[in-house]
Each structure stands twice: as structure tokens, then as C-alpha cells.
Design a protein around this motif. Structure first.
Motif, PDB file in Angstrom:
ATOM      1  N   MET A  58      46.178   8.222  19.302  1.00  0.00           N
ATOM      2  CA  MET A  58      46.419   6.947  18.279  1.00  0.00           C
ATOM      3  C   MET A  58      47.067   5.615  19.177  1.00  0.00           C
ATOM      4  SD  MET A  58      46.238   8.612  15.633  1.00  0.00           S
ATOM      5  CE  MET A  58      45.962  10.300  14.933  1.00  0.00           C
ATOM      6  N   LEU A  59      47.146   4.559  18.596  1.00  0.00           N
ATOM      7  CA  LEU A  59      47.804   3.358  19.132  1.00  0.00           C
ATOM      8  C   LEU A  59      49.024   3.444  19.380  1.00  0.00           C
ATOM      9  CD1 LEU A  59      45.949   0.733  17.021  1.00  0.00           C
ATOM     10  CD2 LEU A  59      45.088   1.646  19.153  1.00  0.00           C
ATOM     11  N   ASN A  60      49.512   2.961  20.445  1.00  0.00           N
ATOM     12  CA  ASN A  60      50.963   2.987  20.836  1.00  0.00           C
ATOM     13  C   ASN A  60      51.721   1.737  20.165  1.00  0.00           C
ATOM     14  OD1 ASN A  60      50.500   0.398  22.289  1.00  0.00           O
ATOM     15  ND2 ASN A  60      50.321   1.383  24.321  1.00  0.00           N
ATOM     16  N   GLN A  61      52.847   1.559  20.217  1.00  0.00           N
ATOM     17  CA  GLN A  61      53.729   0.687  19.480  1.00  0.00           C
ATOM     18  C   GLN A  61      53.280  -0.647  19.658  1.00  0.00           C
ATOM     19  OE1 GLN A  61      55.931   1.137  16.810  1.00  0.00           O
ATOM     20  NE2 GLN A  61      55.479   3.175  16.919  1.00  0.00           N
ATOM     21  N   GLU A  62      53.160  -1.014  20.631  1.00  0.00           N
ATOM     22  CA  GLU A  62      52.556  -2.513  21.248  1.00  0.00           C
ATOM     23  C   GLU A  62      51.147  -2.813  20.547  1.00  0.00           C
ATOM     24  OE1 GLU A  62      51.644  -5.116  25.127  1.00  0.00           O
ATOM     25  OE2 GLU A  62      52.596  -3.197  25.364  1.00  0.00           O
ATOM     26  N   ASP A  63      50.430  -1.818  20.499  1.00  0.00           N
ATOM     27  CA  ASP A  63      48.970  -2.139  20.122  1.00  0.00           C
ATOM     28  C   ASP A  63      49.133  -2.028  18.617  1.00  0.00           C
ATOM     29  OD1 ASP A  63      47.810  -2.050  22.462  1.00  0.00           O
ATOM     30  OD2 ASP A  63      47.305   0.031  22.560  1.00  0.00           O
ATOM     31  N   ILE A  64      50.077  -1.036  17.971  1.00  0.00           N
ATOM     32  CA  ILE A  64      50.092  -1.427  16.284  1.00  0.00           C
ATOM     33  C   ILE A  64      50.683  -2.611  16.054  1.00  0.00           C
ATOM     34  CG2 ILE A  64      51.399  -0.119  14.513  1.00  0.00           C
ATOM     35  CD1 ILE A  64      51.596   2.243  15.871  1.00  0.00           C
ATOM     36  N   HIS A  65      51.394  -3.224  16.817  1.00  0.00           N
ATOM     37  CA  HIS A  65      52.100  -4.467  16.309  1.00  0.00           C
ATOM     38  C   HIS A  65      50.880  -5.550  16.383  1.00  0.00           C
ATOM     39  CE1 HIS A  65      54.651  -8.153  16.880  1.00  0.00           C
ATOM     40  NE2 HIS A  65      55.433  -7.558  16.091  1.00  0.00           N
ATOM     41  N   ARG A  66      50.220  -5.515  17.639  1.00  0.00           N
ATOM     42  CA  ARG A  66      49.086  -6.209  17.594  1.00  0.00           C
ATOM     43  C   ARG A  66      47.950  -6.320  16.498  1.00  0.00           C
ATOM     44  NH1 ARG A  66      49.237  -5.850  23.680  1.00  0.00           N
ATOM     45  NH2 ARG A  66      48.000  -4.174  23.659  1.00  0.00           N
ATOM     46  N   ALA A  67      47.684  -5.199  16.134  1.00  0.00           N
ATOM     47  CA  ALA A  67      46.885  -4.619  15.141  1.00  0.00           C
ATOM     48  C   ALA A  67      47.307  -5.398  13.610  1.00  0.00           C
ATOM     49  CB  ALA A  67      46.315  -3.409  14.871  1.00  0.00           C
ATOM     50  N   VAL A  68      48.600  -5.040  13.579  1.00  0.00           N
ATOM     51  CA  VAL A  68      49.271  -5.550  12.372  1.00  0.00           C
ATOM     52  C   VAL A  68      49.128  -7.170  12.175  1.00  0.00           C
ATOM     53  CG1 VAL A  68      51.135  -5.774  10.858  1.00  0.00           C
ATOM     54  CG2 VAL A  68      50.544  -3.643  11.802  1.00  0.00           C
ATOM     55  N   LEU A  69      49.291  -7.771  13.448  1.00  0.00           N
ATOM     56  CA  LEU A  69      49.388  -9.077  13.102  1.00  0.00           C
ATOM     57  C   LEU A  69      48.121  -9.814  13.276  1.00  0.00           C
ATOM     58  CD1 LEU A  69      52.439  -9.958  15.723  1.00  0.00           C
ATOM     59  CD2 LEU A  69      52.430  -9.763  13.147  1.00  0.00           C
ATOM     60  N   LEU A 107      47.205  19.538  19.462  1.00  0.00           N
ATOM     61  CA  LEU A 107      47.612  18.749  18.248  1.00  0.00           C
ATOM     62  C   LEU A 107      48.124  17.425  19.012  1.00  0.00           C
ATOM     63  CD1 LEU A 107      49.563  21.153  15.806  1.00  0.00           C
ATOM     64  CD2 LEU A 107      47.319  19.724  15.448  1.00  0.00           C
ATOM     65  N   ARG A 108      48.930  17.572  20.377  1.00  0.00           N
ATOM     66  CA  ARG A 108      49.337  16.332  20.955  1.00  0.00           C
ATOM     67  C   ARG A 108      47.931  15.908  21.650  1.00  0.00           C
ATOM     68  NH1 ARG A 108      54.524  15.741  22.052  1.00  0.00           N
ATOM     69  NH2 ARG A 108      55.882  17.300  21.702  1.00  0.00           N
ATOM     70  N   GLU A 109      47.078  16.372  22.102  1.00  0.00           N
ATOM     71  CA  GLU A 109      46.007  15.803  22.645  1.00  0.00           C
ATOM     72  C   GLU A 109      45.204  15.071  21.590  1.00  0.00           C
ATOM     73  OE1 GLU A 109      42.989  17.812  26.067  1.00  0.00           O
ATOM     74  OE2 GLU A 109      42.940  18.734  23.945  1.00  0.00           O
ATOM     75  N   LYS A 110      45.160  15.449  20.422  1.00  0.00           N
ATOM     76  CA  LYS A 110      44.572  14.568  19.450  1.00  0.00           C
ATOM     77  C   LYS A 110      45.538  13.554  18.632  1.00  0.00           C
ATOM     78  CE  LYS A 110      41.391  18.405  18.256  1.00  0.00           C
ATOM     79  NZ  LYS A 110      41.276  19.669  17.285  1.00  0.00           N
ATOM     80  N   GLY A 111      46.646  13.544  19.064  1.00  0.00           N
ATOM     81  CA  GLY A 111      47.599  12.568  18.805  1.00  0.00           C
ATOM     82  C   GLY A 111      48.260  12.995  17.408  1.00  0.00           C
ATOM     83  N   VAL A 112      47.948  14.117  17.032  1.00  0.00           N
ATOM     84  CA  VAL A 112      48.703  14.250  15.591  1.00  0.00           C
ATOM     85  C   VAL A 112      50.229  14.646  15.608  1.00  0.00           C
ATOM     86  CG1 VAL A 112      48.740  15.995  13.680  1.00  0.00           C
ATOM     87  CG2 VAL A 112      46.350  15.201  14.758  1.00  0.00           C
TER      88      VAL A 112
END
Length: 369
Positions: A127-138, A235-240
Motif C-alpha cells: 500500500m501507499l504510505n501516508q505521504e503518497d496518500i496525501h499526494r494522491a488525494v490532492l 499479510l504484512r508482505e501484501k500490505g493487508v
């Protein structure tokens, strides 16, 4: 005497490249328009040899969205791919994009040597990290010409986590709620019944192994329950499963966590055969949620499910799926294509249907264990 000047090295290279492209184009047409099934692997093999030897530089082949082809291609294809890799070594590389490890899908001898190439070179796109989430939403907000507040960004992050598909869905539902501050309770109600949310969650759920699904359901029911170490690692490897800032384990996003919790309620013990949850629109085969059905596929599914074990003739199918006004317009080929699409989603082996049966000259019948 006049002498003909020799073509320059650059011109010669261009000519050779044109010859190579022409040869590859010819082989391509022999693959897609083959007059004989035996010609397909031969032409494919020849094209790889031509590219590897003709270009004179390292080649990388990307096999994208390869789960279904990998499970259905003849094993000899993978023997050839491995032989070519051994022949050209570092000049030839393969990149395979799948949702599951290759060995989890196939492991017969003809395929095992190909899988061996990736044994120590497998990476999961998490999954995307917090910084990338912020960029994707904006970035979504800029493209749509709307404004998202920091509260909105936090809401998207909490609901979708770093899943790109869910981020897009949540952003779109938020965009349809123009008032600021937004009514997040109403947004959640929309998300709860959104078909795109269910589709994205179902894709992710179906990519988990039965052991991973069971461990996740147990974890959500009793958060202190420790999944088996290997399963937790997967599950961690897949980001779940992720660890929050306080060091606690949690599922990456609320939407998928809610979806996973409902699996315990709607599935119960794995039941054989087919079951349709009419309220949610979900279809289960052997307790496994099938990919989202289109409107026509779902209408056909409901028709057949309502007449379980009975034959539905083509007239009945057209009348209930397309509508009575289409009786003269929908031909046999169109019905067969719809049946074929539905089989690809519900049948373990669509080429040898177990549930959606053709009754020659009479119609179709849905059977269930």
C-alpha cells in the motif's frame, strides 16, 4: 570504372533493424492468426530468438496481469522460456506481474523450472504510505477542480488506507458531497453500498489464501489473537496488516476491514456449490466470493439461480435478462457470449463447466452441490 559507395554503418544498422521489425511483425501475425495450433508456440519461440539475437542489447519481457494466462498456458511454453533464459543469460530477463506467487498457482515439473527463476527475486507492491496518500488525494482534487481539506485527506486515509483503487473511490464519493464541512456520516453510507468499493475489496480478498482469510477474520473478531507467524508475515508482505504509530497491528483501511468482518457473517462454514446473497449482490462458489458481475451477468445469474436445476431456454433468458422487446434482436451468439463471460467468473475450469451446464438444443441449467 565507377565504384558504388558502400552504405554507411548507420544506414546498414537501420536496414537491419527494419528487416528485424518486419520479421517480428510476420511472426506476430503467425501467433495471433495461426492456421494451426502447433504453429503458435513455434512462432512465439522464433520471435523471442529473433529479438534476442537481432537487437544486440539486453531485452526485458514484461508479462503483465499474468495470473490467468499463467494458469492456462501449456506447460511447454514455460519450458521454452526457461531454455531461452539459460541460452541468453543476462541478455534476456522476464518480469512477471501477478497477484499471487507463481508456485501457489502451478507447480508441475514443466512449470517449476520457470518459477525457479523468481524464487529469490519476488517483490510485493504494498500500500501507499501516508505521504503518497496525501499526494494522491490532492492530485485527484486538482484533476477534478475541487478542494479537499486536511480533514478530507485524513478521512480518505482512514477509510481506504494506501490502496490506490479505494483511494480513487473514496475521493469520488467525497467529491459528490459538495458541502464543506462534509457530512462524513452520509459519505460512509454511500461507501457502504458502493459497487466499486465492493469490487476493489473482493479483488483483494480473493487474492488472499484461505489460511490468510481465516486468520484475518479471527484477528478482526479478537484483535489480540496472534495469526500464525508465516500467515502474519504474508499479510504484512501484501500490505493487508500494518502497524500503526502506537505499535498496534491493524488492517490497512476501515473499508476493507469492514468487508473482511462481513465475510464471517455471510460465509459461515464453507458450503459446497453456489450461493447468491441477493441483498448484497454477492455470489459465492464453494464459499469463495466471485469477481463482481456486470448487470447482464447478474440478471442471468439470478434467473438461473431462481430455477436451480431446471433448464432455462433461450427465449426465457432473453425475456428476463434483456427484456421482452429484445426477443427478435438477441441471437444465439450473444447469449453464448454472456454465458461464457459468466462461466469465466463462477467456474473453477470454464472449459469444463461444473455448475453452468449447456443442455444441447434446449438451453442452460445451473446446478449446485
Amino acid at each position: 570504372p565507377r565504384s558504388t559507395p558502400k552504405p554507411s554503418s548507420a544506414a546498414s544498422d537501420v536496414y537491419k533493424r527494419q528487416e528485424l521489425m518486419s520479421r517480428i511483425a510476420d511472426l506476430y501475425h503467425q501467433v495471433v492468426d495461426a492456421t494451426s495450433p502447433f504453429r503458435v508456440p513455434l512462432s512465439f519461440n522464433e520471435s523471442l530468438i529473433s529479438i534476442s539475437e537481432g537487437l544486440g542489447q539486453p531485452i526485458v519481457f514484461l508479462f503483465d496481469e499474468f495470473d490467468e494466462p499463467f494458469q492456462n498456458l501449456d506447460g511447454r511454453v514455460f519450458l521454452n522460456l526457461r531454455a531461452l533464459r539459460d541460452r541468453y543469460q543476462e541478455r534476456l530477463s522476464y518480469v512477471v506481474a501477478t497477484c499471487r506467487r507463481l508456485r501457489e498457482m502451478r507447480n508441475e515439473p514443466e512449470v517449476a523450472e520457470f518459477c525457479e527463476l523468481f524464487a529469490h527475486h519476488t517483490r510485493f507492491l504494498t500500500m501507499l504510505n501516508q505521504e503518497d496518500i496525501h499526494r494522491a488525494v490532492l492530485a485527484f482534487a486538482r484533476e477534478e477542480g475541487i478542494t479537499f481539506t486536511e480533514e478530507d485527506v485524513a478521512f480518505v486515509s482512514k477509510q481506504a488506507g494506501g490502496h490506490p483503487g479505494l483511494i480513487q473511490v473514496v475521493c469520488q464519493v467525497l467529491a459528490d458531497e459538495p458541502a464543506i464541512p462534509r457530512n462524513y456520516r452520509r459519505v460512509l453510507q454511500h461507501l457502504d453500498g458502493d459497487i466499486n468499493v465492493r469490487t476493489e475489496c473482493a479483488k483483494l480478498w480473493n487474492d488472499l489464501t484461505p489460511q490468510e482469510q481465516k486468520a484475518l477474520i479471527n484477528f478482526l473478531s479478537t484483535p489480540r489473537t496472534m495469526p500464525p507467524r508465516e500467515v502474519e508475515h504474508a499479510l504484512r508482505e501484501k500490505g493487508v496488516l500494518i502497524t500503526d504509530q502506537a505499535g498496534r497491528r491493524q488492517v490497512f483501511g476501515e473499508l476493507f476491514a469492514g468487508f473482511a468482518r462481513r465475510q464471517r457473517l455471510v460465509r459461515g462454514p464453507t458450503t459446497p456449490g453456489i450461493r447468491v446473497d441477493v441483498d448484497s449482490g454477492d455470489v459465492y462458489v464453494e464459499g469463495r466470493l466471485v469477481p463482481e458481475l456486470t448487470d447482464l451477468e447478474y440478471r442471468l445469474m439470478l434467473l438461473l439461480y431462481g430455477r436451480l436445476g431446471k433448464i432455462c431456454d433461450k427465449y426465457t433468458i432473453v425475456e428476463n435478462v434483456w427484456g421482452e422487446e429484445y426477443i427478435e434482436e438477441v441471437d444465439d451468439a450473444r447469449i453464448e457470449k454472456l454465458v461464457s463471460r459468466l462461466r469465466r467468473k463462477i467456474e473453477p475450469d470454464p472449459a469444463n463447466p461444473r455448475y453452468l451446464i449447456t443442455v444441447r438444443g434446449r438451453g442452460y441449467r445451473l446446478v449446485s452441490d
